[in-house]
Write a protein that holds these residues in place. Sequence first.
Motif: not given
Length: 105
Positions: A11-18
């Motif tokens: 996860a990053t600060a903005l959520g998971p990487i997709r």
Amino acid sequence: MSENELLEVPATALGPIRPLSVRITDGLRAQLEVIAQLNDRSVTEEIRLALEAWVETSKSDPKVLQRAETVRAEIEREAKTKQSAIEAIFGSAPKGGRTTKQAPA
């Protein structure tokens, strides 16, 4: 693994990487590959960085800000309309969470 399942990713600060599929010309792809090589990064990383920069730029664009306010107002109007419709159907919801429905006349 099915096509709709997400891989376990950090996860990053903005959520998971997709993943995001983007169609570009061969010429643009070649340029990205050269830029990525010169910067010692992957094409994916170059694209991600460019998109992050574009999002940051857009956040301060007066036209985007004006449109955001218009969209926000539309959302609020629609929410109020839907809330009124629910209240008309089911009545007001008291604090206990139950709805009060008026008996038919």
